[in-house]
Design a protein around this motif. Structure first.
Motif, PDB file in Angstrom:
ATOM      1  N   UNK A 196       0.852  -1.183   0.000  1.00 38.51           N
ATOM      2  CA  UNK A 196       0.000   0.000   0.000  1.00 38.51           C
ATOM      3  C   UNK A 196       0.893   1.239   0.000  1.00 38.51           C
ATOM      4  N   UNK A 197       0.302   2.369  -0.348  1.00 36.75           N
ATOM      5  CA  UNK A 197       0.987   3.650  -0.228  1.00 36.75           C
ATOM      6  C   UNK A 197       0.307   4.414   0.894  1.00 36.75           C
ATOM      7  N   UNK A 198       1.094   4.837   1.879  1.00 36.62           N
ATOM      8  CA  UNK A 198       0.572   5.625   2.988  1.00 36.62           C
ATOM      9  C   UNK A 198       1.594   6.684   3.371  1.00 36.62           C
ATOM     10  N   UNK A 199       1.109   7.878   3.618  1.00 36.90           N
ATOM     11  CA  UNK A 199       1.994   8.991   3.969  1.00 36.90           C
ATOM     12  C   UNK A 199       3.156   9.121   2.985  1.00 36.90           C
ATOM     13  N   UNK A 200       2.842   8.951   1.689  1.00 34.93           N
ATOM     14  CA  UNK A 200       3.834   9.051   0.613  1.00 34.93           C
ATOM     15  C   UNK A 200       4.944   8.012   0.706  1.00 34.93           C
ATOM     16  N   UNK A 201       4.688   6.899   1.389  1.00 40.70           N
ATOM     17  CA  UNK A 201       5.664   5.814   1.490  1.00 40.70           C
ATOM     18  C   UNK A 201       5.034   4.518   1.016  1.00 40.70           C
ATOM     19  N   UNK A 202       5.850   3.673   0.414  1.00 44.14           N
ATOM     20  CA  UNK A 202       5.413   2.341   0.010  1.00 44.14           C
ATOM     21  C   UNK A 202       5.608   1.403   1.201  1.00 44.14           C
ATOM     22  N   UNK A 203       4.545   0.684   1.572  1.00 40.54           N
ATOM     23  CA  UNK A 203       4.581  -0.183   2.755  1.00 40.54           C
ATOM     24  C   UNK A 203       4.079  -1.568   2.368  1.00 40.54           C
ATOM     25  N   UNK A 204       4.872  -2.588   2.688  1.00 38.90           N
ATOM     26  CA  UNK A 204       4.425  -3.965   2.477  1.00 38.90           C
ATOM     27  C   UNK A 204       3.439  -4.336   3.576  1.00 38.90           C
ATOM     28  N   UNK A 205       2.407  -5.086   3.220  1.00 35.92           N
ATOM     29  CA  UNK A 205       1.428  -5.553   4.198  1.00 35.92           C
ATOM     30  C   UNK A 205       1.608  -7.056   4.388  1.00 35.92           C
ATOM     31  N   UNK A 206       1.512  -7.483   5.635  1.00 32.38           N
ATOM     32  CA  UNK A 206       1.750  -8.901   5.913  1.00 32.38           C
ATOM     33  C   UNK A 206       0.450  -9.640   6.163  1.00 32.38           C
ATOM     34  N   UNK A 207       0.487 -10.917   5.914  1.00 35.78           N
ATOM     35  CA  UNK A 207      -0.654 -11.798   6.112  1.00 35.78           C
ATOM     36  C   UNK A 207      -0.622 -12.295   7.562  1.00 35.78           C
ATOM     37  N   UNK A 208      -1.181 -11.491   8.473  1.00 38.74           N
ATOM     38  CA  UNK A 208      -1.115 -11.788   9.904  1.00 38.74           C
ATOM     39  C   UNK A 208      -1.781 -13.122  10.213  1.00 38.74           C
ATOM     40  N   UNK A 209      -2.905 -13.398   9.593  1.00 37.78           N
ATOM     41  CA  UNK A 209      -3.617 -14.655   9.859  1.00 37.78           C
ATOM     42  C   UNK A 209      -2.721 -15.856   9.558  1.00 37.78           C
ATOM     43  N   UNK A 210      -2.035 -15.827   8.439  1.00 30.33           N
ATOM     44  CA  UNK A 210      -1.135 -16.919   8.063  1.00 30.33           C
ATOM     45  C   UNK A 210       0.047 -17.015   9.027  1.00 30.33           C
ATOM     46  N   UNK A 211       0.613 -15.881   9.410  1.00 29.74           N
ATOM     47  CA  UNK A 211       1.737 -15.864  10.349  1.00 29.74           C
ATOM     48  C   UNK A 211       1.312 -16.466  11.680  1.00 29.74           C
ATOM     49  N   UNK A 212       0.146 -16.083  12.170  1.00 33.79           N
ATOM     50  CA  UNK A 212      -0.360 -16.599  13.454  1.00 33.79           C
ATOM     51  C   UNK A 212      -0.619 -18.100  13.356  1.00 33.79           C
ATOM     52  N   UNK A 213      -1.249 -18.548  12.281  1.00 33.71           N
ATOM     53  CA  UNK A 213      -1.523 -19.983  12.126  1.00 33.71           C
ATOM     54  C   UNK A 213      -0.229 -20.784  12.093  1.00 33.71           C
ATOM     55  N   UNK A 214       0.780 -20.292  11.375  1.00 31.53           N
ATOM     56  CA  UNK A 214       2.081 -20.978  11.330  1.00 31.53           C
ATOM     57  C   UNK A 214       2.714 -21.025  12.715  1.00 31.53           C
ATOM     58  N   UNK A 215       2.645 -19.923  13.447  1.00 28.83           N
ATOM     59  CA  UNK A 215       3.210 -19.854  14.797  1.00 28.83           C
ATOM     60  C   UNK A 215       2.518 -20.866  15.719  1.00 28.83           C
ATOM     61  N   UNK A 216       1.198 -20.911  15.683  1.00 30.97           N
ATOM     62  CA  UNK A 216       0.448 -21.802  16.573  1.00 30.97           C
ATOM     63  C   UNK A 216       0.740 -23.275  16.287  1.00 30.97           C
ATOM     64  N   UNK A 217       1.124 -23.594  15.055  1.00 27.29           N
ATOM     65  CA  UNK A 217       1.473 -24.977  14.726  1.00 27.29           C
ATOM     66  C   UNK A 217       2.823 -25.384  15.308  1.00 27.29           C
ATOM     67  N   UNK A 218       3.659 -24.383  15.660  1.00 28.16           N
ATOM     68  CA  UNK A 218       4.989 -24.701  16.170  1.00 28.16           C
ATOM     69  C   UNK A 218       5.073 -24.759  17.685  1.00 28.16           C
ATOM     70  N   UNK A 219       3.995 -24.339  18.377  1.00 24.25           N
ATOM     71  CA  UNK A 219       4.074 -24.358  19.842  1.00 24.25           C
ATOM     72  C   UNK A 219       3.286 -25.510  20.421  1.00 24.25           C
TER      73      UNK A 219
END
Length: 105
Positions: free
Chosen positions: A82-105
């Protein structure tokens, strides 16, 4: 205060034990949390009624915007850009990150 439960970093949050996900570590960045860090920034994410903390390098702003998913990389935990405040920002897939994390604990 940062604590360890099993192999997971946790903090006490609102009377509960909240697991922490080190986002820089997820993306293999050098600036992941050190055991000796006194202060760190956490974004609280609610997953199925449970709080999880996302450790981030810094919080610049909270915005809503249209995601350019053409820039998403398959299997990279990135949703797009996305572009915000005149900067290019990558957005992360939080749901996927959380699901991967929960599988490792």
């Amino acid at each position: 205060d940062l604590e360890i439960s099993g192999k997971v970093r946790v903090v006490q949050y609102r009377g509960e034990i909240m697991p922490l996900i080190d986002i820089p570590q997820v993306f293999h960045l050098e600036n992941s949390l050190k055991e000796t860090d006194d202060k760190f920034q956490v974004v609280v994410y609610i997953h199925e009624g449970k709080s999880l903390g996302l450790i981030v390098e810094n919080i610049v702003d909270i915005v809503q915007g249209k995601i350019n998913d053409k820039r998403a990389l398959e299997g990279s935990n990135l949703m797009g850009t996305i572009i915000t405040n005149d900067s290019v920002v990558d957005t992360m897939d939080v749901k996927s990150i959380v699901q991967n994390f929960l599988q490792t604990i």
